[in-house]
Design a protein around this motif. Structure first.
Motif, mmCIF file in Angstrom:
data_model
loop_
_atom_site.group_PDB
_atom_site.id
_atom_site.type_symbol
_atom_site.label_atom_id
_atom_site.label_comp_id
_atom_site.label_asym_id
_atom_site.label_seq_id
_atom_site.Cartn_x
_atom_site.Cartn_y
_atom_site.Cartn_z
ATOM 1 N N ILE A 198 0.840 -1.204 0.000
ATOM 2 C CA ILE A 198 0.000 0.000 0.000
ATOM 3 C C ILE A 198 0.874 1.253 0.000
ATOM 4 C CG2 ILE A 198 -1.646 1.365 1.327
ATOM 5 C CD1 ILE A 198 -2.704 -1.376 2.407
ATOM 6 N N LEU A 199 1.897 1.246 0.858
ATOM 7 C CA LEU A 199 2.722 2.443 1.034
ATOM 8 C C LEU A 199 3.604 2.731 -0.160
ATOM 9 C CD1 LEU A 199 4.424 2.844 4.502
ATOM 10 C CD2 LEU A 199 2.849 4.365 3.349
ATOM 11 N N TRP A 200 4.308 1.715 -0.589
ATOM 12 C CA TRP A 200 5.307 1.920 -1.633
ATOM 13 C C TRP A 200 4.988 1.147 -2.904
ATOM 14 C CZ3 TRP A 200 7.497 0.503 3.402
ATOM 15 C CH2 TRP A 200 7.891 1.639 4.154
ATOM 16 N N LYS A 201 3.786 0.595 -2.975
ATOM 17 C CA LYS A 201 3.400 -0.244 -4.124
ATOM 18 C C LYS A 201 4.466 -1.293 -4.406
ATOM 19 C CE LYS A 201 -0.047 2.768 -5.115
ATOM 20 N NZ LYS A 201 -0.602 2.763 -3.751
ATOM 21 N N ASP A 202 5.064 -1.802 -3.336
ATOM 22 C CA ASP A 202 6.167 -2.733 -3.492
ATOM 23 C C ASP A 202 6.196 -3.669 -2.276
ATOM 24 O OD1 ASP A 202 8.528 -4.081 -3.737
ATOM 25 O OD2 ASP A 202 9.802 -2.299 -3.929
ATOM 26 N N SER A 203 5.669 -4.879 -2.469
ATOM 27 C CA SER A 203 5.510 -5.762 -1.329
ATOM 28 C C SER A 203 6.838 -6.356 -0.859
ATOM 29 C CB SER A 203 4.510 -6.876 -1.658
ATOM 30 O OG SER A 203 5.006 -7.632 -2.741
ATOM 31 N N SER A 204 7.922 -6.028 -1.572
ATOM 32 C CA SER A 204 9.209 -6.580 -1.137
ATOM 33 C C SER A 204 9.863 -5.707 -0.061
ATOM 34 C CB SER A 204 10.150 -6.732 -2.343
ATOM 35 O OG SER A 204 10.513 -5.451 -2.819
ATOM 36 N N LYS A 205 9.326 -4.511 0.157
ATOM 37 C CA LYS A 205 9.923 -3.636 1.170
ATOM 38 C C LYS A 205 9.409 -3.967 2.574
ATOM 39 C CE LYS A 205 11.207 0.259 -1.678
ATOM 40 N NZ LYS A 205 11.106 1.685 -1.941
ATOM 41 N N THR A 206 9.406 -5.267 2.879
ATOM 42 C CA THR A 206 8.827 -5.710 4.146
ATOM 43 C C THR A 206 9.649 -5.266 5.349
ATOM 44 O OG1 THR A 206 9.844 -7.791 3.557
ATOM 45 C CG2 THR A 206 7.471 -7.691 3.428
ATOM 46 N N ALA A 207 10.969 -5.168 5.170
ATOM 47 C CA ALA A 207 11.810 -4.786 6.309
ATOM 48 C C ALA A 207 11.477 -3.371 6.763
ATOM 49 C CB ALA A 207 13.286 -4.883 5.921
ATOM 50 N N GLU A 208 11.356 -2.438 5.795
ATOM 51 C CA GLU A 208 11.006 -1.058 6.132
ATOM 52 C C GLU A 208 9.619 -1.000 6.783
ATOM 53 O OE1 GLU A 208 12.292 -2.169 3.344
ATOM 54 O OE2 GLU A 208 13.311 -0.631 2.164
ATOM 55 N N ALA A 209 8.672 -1.725 6.166
ATOM 56 C CA ALA A 209 7.297 -1.716 6.689
ATOM 57 C C ALA A 209 7.240 -2.276 8.111
ATOM 58 C CB ALA A 209 6.385 -2.511 5.761
ATOM 59 N N SER A 210 8.046 -3.310 8.362
ATOM 60 C CA SER A 210 8.065 -3.917 9.693
ATOM 61 C C SER A 210 8.470 -2.897 10.750
ATOM 62 C CB SER A 210 9.037 -5.100 9.741
ATOM 63 O OG SER A 210 8.685 -6.040 8.764
ATOM 64 N N GLU A 211 9.441 -2.057 10.414
ATOM 65 C CA GLU A 211 9.873 -0.997 11.340
ATOM 66 C C GLU A 211 8.733 -0.008 11.600
ATOM 67 O OE1 GLU A 211 12.661 -0.666 13.004
ATOM 68 O OE2 GLU A 211 13.790 -2.310 12.057
ATOM 69 N N CYS A 212 8.099 0.424 10.509
ATOM 70 C CA CYS A 212 7.055 1.447 10.618
ATOM 71 C C CYS A 212 5.881 1.013 11.474
ATOM 72 C CB CYS A 212 6.485 1.789 9.239
ATOM 73 S SG CYS A 212 7.688 2.501 8.135
ATOM 74 N N LEU A 213 5.543 -0.269 11.414
ATOM 75 C CA LEU A 213 4.304 -0.735 12.047
ATOM 76 C C LEU A 213 4.402 -0.890 13.559
ATOM 77 C CD1 LEU A 213 3.181 -3.297 9.332
ATOM 78 C CD2 LEU A 213 1.893 -1.277 10.069
ATOM 79 N N LYS A 214 5.615 -0.845 14.107
ATOM 80 C CA LYS A 214 5.804 -1.002 15.568
ATOM 81 C C LYS A 214 5.147 -2.305 16.052
ATOM 82 C CE LYS A 214 7.451 3.368 16.289
ATOM 83 N NZ LYS A 214 7.923 3.617 14.900
#
Ligand SMILES: [Zn+2]
Lengths: 301, 256
Positions: free
Chosen positions: B180-196
């Motif tokens: 949703i954020l980056w239209k790129d489901s491979s950026k899971t590491a960044e997303a994991s940080e953001c979600l707390k």
């Protein structure tokens, strides 16, 4: 009704989120004089559409409408008193880009949050009412959304009033992380206490109602109504299609589908909504019949 | 460990599942109960009655399965509405007989499919949230692996929530967030940080009461100490008047 005021809330949006899925092919009524219905493709004069409760006269498609307008259509004129209108979200977990998104949502919708709450009369019956707004981040549920709904229920429990909620939501607000998920529990708790006090809660599901809102207060009403053809589900259709790797049938997750499966009490057309709500409120009013035959409202306990 | 390392650890196939915890903590005293009495028995949810230091308890777990065959049989721990309804049935039963409820949470999320929608996935979860809030008996939820959104919350409207050190709890999967954020489901590491979503983050946010340290090799020490901790906590909770317990539970969630 002042048409200019209505248009203020109806500008088409680019920033609609929901997470992207529900924004497409469901235009708000734009400012042009002629509007093409997205379902039957007929061209309709916008004033005709306005006169018809924003429902396509040719195919009965219910255009999405803004929360203020919904309130205006539903409650007795001049009776709506807003609660907590200044409450607004902040970027509580420092989520990337959320501050900007919130700002845009406010500008686009002209509102401070994805829900408006207050008290009003419908057909003379006093009720607490909450109306969600799809123009504010696709009606996603953040902490302030949950807080406003919880306060509305707590107020209703205290003053022994019914609650009516018009839902429209893409679900929990990802940008508030786990705290948005907690709103599902918080609002459900407030619904439960209101219910245990013997009070009436009616939900009206409008297009689309999905995710964390479906899995909490939307499905907790004593009576659950829906607008025709509204999309209602837990998972969005695209997510399901990705999971099961097949196309979904056309009317899957429609209001009519839910009616058939037993999860909605009645599908009610927009033009009949006010009268229906008024009738249901009447049937549950805590009215005391005095000896002289006059009636008065139930006193606060 | 980064947030994404936690995500990986929480999802690891060799991680103990609910059945491991139930077996190691309650041993032979566990008697499994099946079905929601409405539609079917959902194998993604395991539940039953057991004894803890001689006292009866109700135990419910979201079960992913321990090998491929089991995982397929248990739908990888993603429950259908009947799974949540089975869980609620067992909780109401616990309330009736006034025994505490222990929930083990480990799921990527509630199942997203045709049958799940037809049978009211949203309604089933919603009902659990409502009913758990005023259940007149203690509820303790322990996140042992993945805590995926509403499907995890449906077993976690509890008096206390504990998390294993490397378990996660999130409103959306890191993959979903990234797409949703980056239209790129491979950026899971960044997303994991953001979600707390790590136990540390959630403790700081006041969403959980306790972090359970994970030894390098999961041995009996973990289960023994967990067993003692559960018994001690439930004894305290059982001593509280049901009304007071429910009031505290409401306030626990009211603060968010
Ligand atoms: Zn049309």
């Amino acid at each position: 009704m002042n048409t200019k005021d209505i248009f203020n809330f109806l500008k088409p949006k680019n920033e609609l989120e929901n997470q992207g899925e529900f924004a497409e092919n469901h235009p708000y009524i734009p400012e042009e004089l002629w509007i093409k219905c997205p379902v039957c493709k007929n061209v309709i004069l916008s004033s005709d559409l306005m006169d018809n409760h924003k429902v396509c006269p040719k195919c009965n498609y219910h255009f999405r409408i803004a929360a203020r307008q919904r309130i205006e259509m539903t409650v007795d004129e001049g009776t709506f008193v807003e609660m907590d209108e200044h409450m607004t979200s902040t970027n509580i977990i420092d989520f990337p880009d959320y501050t900007r998104k919130l700002k845009n949502a406010k500008i686009n919708s002209g509102e401070n949050e994805s829900v408006i709450t207050g008290t009003a009369k419908i057909g003379g019956n006093t009720t607490v009412i909450a109306v969600m707004n799809s123009q504010f981040m696709m009606g996603s549920m953040g902490t302030v959304t949950g807080e406003k709904i919880t306060r509305a229920f707590e107020y209703a429990t205290k003053h022994r009033l019914p609650v009516i909620i018009f839902t429209v939501s893409g679900g929990a607000r990802m940008q508030e992380g786990i705290l948005s998920l907690m709103q599902m529990a918080k609002t459900s708790g407030a619904v439960k206490l209101h219910s245990d006090a013997g009070l009436l809660y009616i939900t009206v599901l409008t297009d689309p109602t999905t995710g964390g809102v479906t899995a909490s207060f939307a499905m907790e009403g004593d009576i659950i109504l829906s607008e025709p053809h509204a999309l209602i589900g837990f998972a969005g259709p695209r997510v399901i299609e990705q999971t099961i790797r097949q196309k979904l049938p056309k009317d899957f997750q429609s209001a009519e589908f839910l009616l058939e499966k037993g999860f909605v009490d009645a599908v009610v057309e927009r033009k009949d909504m006010k009268q229906t709500l008024s009738r249901l409120l009447e049937l549950h009013s805590e009215t005391i019949i005095e000896e002289d035959g006059e009636t008065k409202e139930g006193e606060e306990k | 460990m980064s947030a994404y390392d936690c995500v990986t650890a929480a999802r690891a196939n060799d991680r103990p599942t609910s059945i491991d915890y139930i077996t190691r903590i309650f041993g032979d005293s566990f008697f499994e109960l099946h079905g929601d009495r409405r539609f079917a028995d959902d194998k993604a949810v395991v539940g039953g009655i057991a004894q803890l230091n001689g006292k009866p308890v109700t135990v419910i777990g979201l079960e992913k399965g321990r090998n491929l065959k089991e995982r397929m049989n248990r739908n990888f721990g993603s429950a259908h509405p009947e799974g949540y309804r089975k869980a609620l049935r067992l909780m109401k039963q616990a309330e009736k007989f006034r025994r505490p409820v222990i929930c083990f949470v480990d799921t990527a999320g509630a199942y997203c499919g045709i049958g799940a929608e037809e049978r009211g996935q949203g309604q089933a979860i919603a009902e659990n949230l409502m009913e758990m809030m005023t259940l007149q008996t203690p509820i303790l939820s322990i996140f042992i692996g993945e805590g995926g959104s509403g499907g995890a919350l449906a077993l976690a409207v509890s008096d206390e929530i504990w998390m294993l050190e490397n378990a996660i709890y999130s409103v959306i999967s890191p993959e979903g967030c990234a797409s949703i954020l980056w239209k790129d489901s491979s950026k899971t590491a960044e997303a994991s940080e953001c979600l707390k979503l790590t136990s540390q983050d959630l403790f700081k946010l006041g969403v959980i009461e306790r972090i359970i340290r994970e030894p390098k090799d999961v041995d009996s020490k973990l289960f023994d100490s967990l067993k003692n901790l559960i018994a001690e906590t439930l004894d305290k909770k059982m001593a509280i008047e049901p009304d007071k317990l429910v009031e505290a539970r409401y306030n626990r969630f009211r603060k968010y």
